[in-house]
Design a protein around this motif. Structure first.
Motif, PDB file in Angstrom:
ATOM      1  N   VAL A 206       0.845  -1.191   0.000  1.00 53.97           N
ATOM      2  CA  VAL A 206       0.000   0.000   0.000  1.00 53.97           C
ATOM      3  C   VAL A 206       0.881   1.242   0.000  1.00 53.97           C
ATOM      4  N   ALA A 207       0.685   2.117  -0.978  1.00 54.39           N
ATOM      5  CA  ALA A 207       1.439   3.357  -1.090  1.00 54.39           C
ATOM      6  C   ALA A 207       0.646   4.509  -0.480  1.00 54.39           C
ATOM      7  N   ASP A 208       1.335   5.635  -0.267  1.00 57.75           N
ATOM      8  CA  ASP A 208       0.668   6.808   0.297  1.00 57.75           C
ATOM      9  C   ASP A 208      -0.472   7.280  -0.595  1.00 57.75           C
ATOM     10  N   ALA A 209      -0.281   7.185  -1.908  1.00 60.87           N
ATOM     11  CA  ALA A 209      -1.334   7.602  -2.829  1.00 60.87           C
ATOM     12  C   ALA A 209      -2.582   6.728  -2.675  1.00 60.87           C
ATOM     13  N   ASP A 210      -2.380   5.429  -2.412  1.00 60.66           N
ATOM     14  CA  ASP A 210      -3.519   4.539  -2.187  1.00 60.66           C
ATOM     15  C   ASP A 210      -4.275   4.923  -0.919  1.00 60.66           C
ATOM     16  N   LEU A 211      -3.518   5.236   0.146  1.00 55.43           N
ATOM     17  CA  LEU A 211      -4.156   5.643   1.393  1.00 55.43           C
ATOM     18  C   LEU A 211      -4.918   6.953   1.228  1.00 55.43           C
ATOM     19  N   ASP A 212      -4.311   7.911   0.509  1.00 59.78           N
ATOM     20  CA  ASP A 212      -4.982   9.200   0.295  1.00 59.78           C
ATOM     21  C   ASP A 212      -6.278   9.013  -0.482  1.00 59.78           C
ATOM     22  N   ALA A 213      -6.246   8.170  -1.503  1.00 62.67           N
ATOM     23  CA  ALA A 213      -7.451   7.941  -2.303  1.00 62.67           C
ATOM     24  C   ALA A 213      -8.543   7.265  -1.469  1.00 62.67           C
ATOM     25  N   ALA A 214      -8.145   6.275  -0.658  1.00 63.39           N
ATOM     26  CA  ALA A 214      -9.129   5.575   0.176  1.00 63.39           C
ATOM     27  C   ALA A 214      -9.728   6.506   1.229  1.00 63.39           C
ATOM     28  N   LEU A 215      -8.885   7.351   1.845  1.00 63.53           N
ATOM     29  CA  LEU A 215      -9.380   8.287   2.853  1.00 63.53           C
ATOM     30  C   LEU A 215     -10.291   9.339   2.231  1.00 63.53           C
ATOM     31  N   ALA A 216      -9.959   9.763   0.994  1.00 62.59           N
ATOM     32  CA  ALA A 216     -10.814  10.739   0.316  1.00 62.59           C
ATOM     33  C   ALA A 216     -12.190  10.148   0.007  1.00 62.59           C
ATOM     34  N   ARG A 217     -12.227   8.875  -0.382  1.00 60.98           N
ATOM     35  CA  ARG A 217     -13.507   8.225  -0.646  1.00 60.98           C
ATOM     36  C   ARG A 217     -14.283   7.990   0.649  1.00 60.98           C
ATOM     37  N   HIS A 218     -13.557   7.717   1.735  1.00 67.54           N
ATOM     38  CA  HIS A 218     -14.227   7.506   3.021  1.00 67.54           C
ATOM     39  C   HIS A 218     -14.892   8.794   3.490  1.00 67.54           C
ATOM     40  N   GLY A 219     -14.164   9.909   3.369  1.00 71.94           N
ATOM     41  CA  GLY A 219     -14.749  11.216   3.642  1.00 71.94           C
ATOM     42  C   GLY A 219     -15.067  11.516   5.081  1.00 71.94           C
ATOM     43  N   LYS A 220     -14.529  10.743   6.025  1.00 74.46           N
ATOM     44  CA  LYS A 220     -14.799  10.977   7.438  1.00 74.46           C
ATOM     45  C   LYS A 220     -13.486  11.064   8.203  1.00 74.46           C
ATOM     46  N   LEU A 221     -13.550  11.711   9.354  1.00 75.87           N
ATOM     47  CA  LEU A 221     -12.372  11.862  10.195  1.00 75.87           C
ATOM     48  C   LEU A 221     -12.050  10.543  10.887  1.00 75.87           C
ATOM     49  N   LEU A 222     -10.793  10.103  10.789  1.00 77.14           N
ATOM     50  CA  LEU A 222     -10.341   8.888  11.456  1.00 77.14           C
ATOM     51  C   LEU A 222      -9.293   9.250  12.493  1.00 77.14           C
ATOM     52  N   ASP A 223      -9.469   8.733  13.696  1.00 75.42           N
ATOM     53  CA  ASP A 223      -8.521   9.010  14.774  1.00 75.42           C
ATOM     54  C   ASP A 223      -7.391   7.984  14.736  1.00 75.42           C
ATOM     55  N   ILE A 224      -6.667   7.964  13.633  1.00 75.10           N
ATOM     56  CA  ILE A 224      -5.540   7.049  13.464  1.00 75.10           C
ATOM     57  C   ILE A 224      -4.560   7.684  12.483  1.00 75.10           C
ATOM     58  N   SER A 225      -3.286   7.566  12.766  1.00 72.69           N
ATOM     59  CA  SER A 225      -2.271   8.155  11.907  1.00 72.69           C
ATOM     60  C   SER A 225      -2.070   7.302  10.654  1.00 72.69           C
ATOM     61  N   ARG A 226      -1.487   7.912   9.644  1.00 72.70           N
ATOM     62  CA  ARG A 226      -1.217   7.183   8.403  1.00 72.70           C
ATOM     63  C   ARG A 226      -0.238   6.042   8.650  1.00 72.70           C
ATOM     64  N   VAL A 227       0.736   6.271   9.529  1.00 76.42           N
ATOM     65  CA  VAL A 227       1.718   5.233   9.834  1.00 76.42           C
ATOM     66  C   VAL A 227       1.033   4.015  10.448  1.00 76.42           C
ATOM     67  N   ASP A 228       0.166   4.259  11.439  1.00 76.10           N
ATOM     68  CA  ASP A 228      -0.540   3.146  12.076  1.00 76.10           C
ATOM     69  C   ASP A 228      -1.507   2.469  11.118  1.00 76.10           C
ATOM     70  N   LEU A 229      -2.149   3.263  10.253  1.00 78.89           N
ATOM     71  CA  LEU A 229      -3.087   2.683   9.290  1.00 78.89           C
ATOM     72  C   LEU A 229      -2.369   1.765   8.312  1.00 78.89           C
ATOM     73  N   ARG A 230      -1.210   2.189   7.826  1.00 76.51           N
ATOM     74  CA  ARG A 230      -0.446   1.346   6.911  1.00 76.51           C
ATOM     75  C   ARG A 230       0.013   0.074   7.608  1.00 76.51           C
ATOM     76  N   GLU A 231       0.427   0.201   8.873  1.00 77.75           N
ATOM     77  CA  GLU A 231       0.872  -0.983   9.611  1.00 77.75           C
ATOM     78  C   GLU A 231      -0.267  -1.964   9.829  1.00 77.75           C
ATOM     79  N   LEU A 232      -1.461  -1.460  10.134  1.00 82.47           N
ATOM     80  CA  LEU A 232      -2.621  -2.329  10.316  1.00 82.47           C
ATOM     81  C   LEU A 232      -2.968  -3.058   9.023  1.00 82.47           C
ATOM     82  N   ILE A 233      -2.877  -2.343   7.904  1.00 89.18           N
ATOM     83  CA  ILE A 233      -3.174  -2.978   6.618  1.00 89.18           C
ATOM     84  C   ILE A 233      -2.164  -4.085   6.330  1.00 89.18           C
ATOM     85  N   THR A 234      -0.888  -3.807   6.596  1.00 92.84           N
ATOM     86  CA  THR A 234       0.151  -4.814   6.365  1.00 92.84           C
ATOM     87  C   THR A 234      -0.058  -6.036   7.248  1.00 92.84           C
ATOM     88  N   LEU A 235      -0.363  -5.819   8.529  1.00 96.37           N
ATOM     89  CA  LEU A 235      -0.608  -6.943   9.435  1.00 96.37           C
ATOM     90  C   LEU A 235      -1.841  -7.733   9.020  1.00 96.37           C
TER      91      LEU A 235
END
Length: 405
Positions: A206-235
């Protein structure tokens, strides 16, 4: 029948109010509690040192909410220094403005306080500084009574900005002392070699551009950092792979006969071990066989000044001919030039968890330890490549067998 339907619906509603299972260990709970205690004591102490008892509250209630976030969720975007300091301060300014502009209107104090909180949230969104305690600070500015209203605009500076800054500074030192990261820093998408290519994990995962696109489609505030989100996806990807294809642990592929050194091992002997066994690094153990560091060829080169390329050939030849003279100082043992606090893996870790460590952090070998941190083996890049290749071949054979009539 209809009564049973409503009863089941009511039970489902009640289950929705039940808290989810707590996954946080007791060590983290005590760490967060102790951190909040130290942070709030420091904030009140700084207030006393600067203002004494001159009408400035030594501690205001919203700082408790800030302390919960900073010390319990240090990686949260809402708990970073900018939201804490700026969010609290701008909320104080909004609350003071509402209190002074609307105090003569017939509207009740409750309506004024509600308006202050709503405008404070909007201001924090505009300044990218949303922080939950800001709402309480705006509310306090309107309904805090004479002890707050008499401060007027000074309320934003002291106690709000001062105590917010004190909490953040205490959190920086507290988390650094315990080895946790605060403030949260975004990982660099470029590789460690400082070339134009992104890190291998970003190229294949997962690249930063993928995360940005997914967050833009989600359209809501998430109380999680990009670093933690990428780590959760990898796990999650590792867990899915494990569920479908089984688990290969570090204990299954690690080398068990390991060459090691101790803190007091002479540098000359360590250099000879590296050359004799044709390896790039050695684990450094204490008296209980726990890993306390790693010494590699890079550590020798850095210590000899060979990371600077002026007269590289001449100095390298001198180091190889006379390893005992490489320091030119009192540093003659392994412990003085080793890399301390190395990354380790447990014996039961999934080997897929090692991929990003090797690819993005530039490691060549990872010590494997048991639950007492005692060294049990070591996994090298070659071990991991061979295991992944064997795993892929087995999967291909299974697919071929399934396709056969």
């Amino acid at each position: 029948m209809k009564t049973s339907f409503y009863l089941d619906d009511f039970r489902s509603l009640l289950r929705g109010f039940a808290p989810s299972a707590n996954k946080i260990g007791w060590r983290e709970r005590w760490r967060a509690s102790l951190g909040a205690l130290c942070g709030l004591l420091c904030a009140s102490w700084f207030s006393y040192l600067l203002f004494g008892w001159n009408g400035i509250p030594l501690l205001i209630a919203p700082m408790g909410a800030s302390a919960v976030l900073i010390f319990s969720f240090p990686s949260s975007p809402l708990a970073q220094p900018w939201p804490v300091i700026v969010g609290n301060s701008v909320s104080a300014l909004v609350g003071i403005a509402c209190a002074q502009l609307l105090h003569s209107l017939p509207a009740t104090a409750t309506a004024t306080a509600a308006l202050a909180v709503g405008l404070a949230i909007l201001a924090m969104f505009m300044l990218r500084s949303l922080h939950p305690a800001g709402g309480a600070i705006a509310l306090l500015a309107v309904m805090g009574g004479p002890s707050i209203t008499t401060l007027s605009w000074h309320y934003a500076l002291a106690p709000v900005a001062l105590q917010s800054l004190s909490l953040v500074l205490c959190a920086v030192f507290f988390h650094r002392f315990l080895g946790t990261q605060y403030p949260q820093q975004a990982t660099n998408a470029n590789n460690m070699h400082r070339t134009g290519d992104p890190a291998i994990g970003s190229r294949l995962g997962v690249a930063d551009a993928d995360l940005d696109a997914a967050l833009a489609r989600h359209g809501k505030l998430l109380d999680i950092s990009r670093v933690d989100l990428r780590e959760l996806i990898t796990l999650s990807e590792i867990q899915v792979h494990q569920r479908h294809h089984g688990l290969i642990r570090c204990r299954d592929i690690m080398s068990r006969h390991i060459v090691t050194v101790e803190f007091e091992t002479p540098l000359e002997h360590c250099w000879q071990l590296l050359r004799t066994h044709k390896i790039g690094s050695l684990p450094v153990l204490d008296q209980a066989d726990a890993v306390i560091g790693v010494i590699s060829l890079i550590d020798f080169l850095k210590h000899a000044g060979l990371d600077v390329y002026h007269d590289f050939d001449l100095r390298l030849r001198q180091v190889l001919d006379q390893a005992r003279d490489i320091s030119g100082s009192s540093a003659q043992v392994v412990g003085h030039i080793m890399s301390a606090n190395p990354i380790t893996a447990s014996m039961d870790s999934n080997i897929l968890e090692l991929v990003t460590l090797f690819s993005d952090r530039g490691l060549h070998s990872i010590p494997v330890v048991d639950n007492r941190q005692k060294l049990c083996g070591i996994v090298t890049q070659s071990d991991l490549i061979a295991a992944l290749y064997n795993m892929q071949m087995q999967q291909m054979q299974q697919m071929q067998q399934m396709q056969q009539p």
